[in-house]
Design an enzyme around this catalytic site. Sequence first.
Site, mmCIF file in Angstrom:
data_model
loop_
_atom_site.group_PDB
_atom_site.id
_atom_site.type_symbol
_atom_site.label_atom_id
_atom_site.label_comp_id
_atom_site.label_asym_id
_atom_site.label_seq_id
_atom_site.Cartn_x
_atom_site.Cartn_y
_atom_site.Cartn_z
ATOM 1 N N GLU A 85 71.970 31.604 32.606
ATOM 2 C CA GLU A 85 71.899 32.062 31.225
ATOM 3 C C GLU A 85 73.264 32.473 31.543
ATOM 4 O O GLU A 85 73.139 33.595 30.397
ATOM 5 C CB GLU A 85 70.861 33.016 31.461
ATOM 6 N N LYS A 105 75.993 33.364 35.981
ATOM 7 C CA LYS A 105 75.147 34.158 36.382
ATOM 8 C C LYS A 105 73.923 34.211 38.114
ATOM 9 O O LYS A 105 73.930 34.938 38.323
ATOM 10 C CB LYS A 105 73.967 34.540 35.750
ATOM 11 N N GLN A 106 74.237 32.403 38.318
ATOM 12 C CA GLN A 106 72.757 32.776 39.195
ATOM 13 C C GLN A 106 73.151 30.624 38.856
ATOM 14 O O GLN A 106 73.177 30.091 38.477
ATOM 15 C CB GLN A 106 71.109 33.173 38.561
HETATM 16 C C1 BGC Z 1 66.817 35.800 34.887
HETATM 17 C C2 BGC Z 1 66.168 34.903 35.071
HETATM 18 C C3 BGC Z 1 64.424 35.465 35.266
HETATM 19 C C4 BGC Z 1 64.482 36.104 34.002
HETATM 20 C C5 BGC Z 1 63.264 37.702 35.093
HETATM 21 C C6 BGC Z 1 66.624 36.861 34.248
HETATM 22 O O1 BGC Z 1 67.575 37.738 35.039
HETATM 23 O O2 BGC Z 1 68.405 35.301 34.582
HETATM 24 O O3 BGC Z 1 65.930 33.496 35.572
HETATM 25 O O4 BGC Z 1 63.435 34.832 34.880
HETATM 26 O O5 BGC Z 1 65.081 37.486 35.304
HETATM 27 O O6 BGC Z 1 63.323 37.701 36.668
#
Ligand code: BGC
Length: 773
Positions: free
Chosen positions: A502, A614-615
């Site tokens: 994100e 971010k991930q």
């Molecule tokens: C993450 C998403 C996730 C959401 C709910 C966000 O911070 O980037 O991938 O679905 O949190 O857990």
Amino acid sequence: MEKIELGEWSVSVSRWDRAWQPQMESLFCQGNGYLGVRCAVDEPVPGQKRDTFIAGTYDSCFGEVSELPNLPDVMGKEITIDGELLQLNGRNHEDYCAMLHLENGLVERHFTYRTEQGKQVKVKMERFVSLKNRHLLMQRLSLILEEPAELEIRTGINGQVSNSGAQHFTEGTRHCVPGEREELSFQAWDSGVRFAAACAPRLTAGSYRASIDMDRRRIGTHYHISGEKGEEIVLENAAAFYTSRDAEYWDGESPFADTPFKETACGKHKSLSIVEDANALAAEAAKAGFDHSLKESGEAWQRYWDLHDIRIDSDEVFDSCAARFALYHLRIMTPVHDERMNIGAKGLSGEAYKCHTFWDTEMFLFSSWLYTEPEVARRLLRYRYLTLPKAKEKAAQYGCEGALFPWESAWITDGEVTPSEGAPDVVTGKPIPIYTGTQEIHVNADIAYAVHRYFEATDDTAFMEACGYEMILETALYWASRAEWNEERKQYDIHGVIGPDEYSEHVSNNAYTNYMASWNINEALRILEMLRQAGKADLLEELEKKTGAVSREVWMKDRAEKLALPKPDSRGIIPQDEAFLNLPELDLTPFKKGGRKILESFNVEQLCGYQVLKQADVVMLLSSMPDLFPEDIILKNYQYYEARCVHDSSLSFNVHSMTAARLGMTEESFRLFRKAAGVDLNGGLSSAEGIHAAAMGGIWQCIVLGFAGLSVKDGRPAMEPHLPESWRSVSFSFVWKGERFEITADHEEVRYGKTGGCSKGLRPVGVTDEPGA
Ligand code: BGC
């Protein structure tokens, strides 16, 4: 929080600290998938969040997006001893212990309290949410006086609650027979859902009187007790919640002929009145007593552990405890009783993310249910099916065909509920704009992929014919219509998306999104072909009527063949999106070391200009579809993206850990597993807002799919374990096509046996294809 002590079956702290309370409220949360109660301690503490939620009861507060309303609190107690309010500080107590028992969900606290006048009282507080009867909570308070004292205890139902200030309820009825029963009913403003809460307090004390304690949105009993030296005063409180949305009272139609909603309900149901039923249950439970209900609930927990427990043989208790902590939370967050609801990003343990459902369910939580209790996995998918009409509306809203599932989902008819802004932006001083609701469309393929995995593991044709095929076809139609022709490159592009990472917004051809979309369209085509081959003309006709996909086959095929699929570059790196590999790098050392959060220095818009994740994103793709690329490409991409990922999401460490384990990088994988498992257990501040649901599923995935190396190859399960050095073995149960296997993997071999003790066998290290063969 190095102060958390872990046991094989417990999580505890032996020191009171007000600063830890928000995290403890989340970690010690109790529930059963219907009810969720944050573990705010009984006595008042400034800043505590006394949240109680019931799954699926979403309401919107004056135009804001739907959220689970925080229900009246039944656990709070106000205790005074000779006029002094019992409230802990650093000086007024000793022998403190608070413990969550994972095996039966009991939370127990005890300490010796000293009043300002020097009187000592031994205090014990216990509570649990029943797994046997999902409407029931029980609480017991015991006070042993070392000297005579005048006590007051206020107990009851406190509706003076809100969701961070948002008030969801109109005032309903209040009724109290002091010391016998308390009742409060209320209704949500927008959804109209009605709620009933009832308590039946029972005091055991030598000399006392009880009076009514009533206020706006509050009802309860006020006890005045003259306590003797050495006397033990015990207050048991049975509390019950019912709502008009419970399947028993709901008059909505179920589209599923096999299990109409009402039949999925359990628990006693005596009248058509939620108020009467709440009162009856509280009275019944009070009569039977705390210990009786605890025993019954404990038996239900035992049945759960029999199917789900993961046993890690190691000298380090952290790993076993982390596995059971995850399993405990997985159970209490999952509405196994009702397919009209799903799992929230924080389970039922806090207000964050408004208890909305994300892709977290299908990509992080789903496996743990699919391979242990596939019936629950099926229900989670049926929830998505119930939201399909709204998903079709969402696709149409963007001028597309088929269905686009919401990024954030709540009640089945709510549709997209992603808020438009979120946390503070360090640069603008305003809330960060949120684009995920319009751009994070990969959720569509994630859901379709879960449908496919469900069918692969269960052969549940009835589900596929009733829901599954339609879901895959509708999502495929969306992708085919969303892709845009690029004349120059002679390919279809997908523009304007956010992939799993994100910190990269408005991108084109995100690898994760496009590969998943391509899989989705191809799977739809494969299904149509398979049904044709099987001579299922009626079914095809029905699917054509519902989706229009059969006549769009050639059109979909064209998209599937020409969809842009980012290929590894000369170094072997798969571009996360069109722009990513050309962006400047950022020195991430200060953020990767921990301590500093990147969002305290940059806003998301700025981060979008760097190679910062971010991930897990490309690694997420390689972990979800491990057969897409050869191992050397997976390794190169793992190393490239791991170096650029700050793991700012709890959905990240576990994916990298699992991928490293499969690559045989066991030490690295274990280091990341400890981070993944520590997201909540190490007491990170973000746990204050609720536990990280996906991280709990992630722990399961790291252990079973990562270290134990369980995977499905060519439609059959296989195992290739890479256990951490400190583990002697790991055992768990695994369900495949209706049969349950008990599996133990150690450093030498994999042993498996069908439940019931038959056909135990030994397999050399490496692939065992026995289950399902
Ligand atoms: C993450 C998403 C996730 C959401 C709910 C966000 O911070 O980037 O991938 O679905 O949190 O857990």
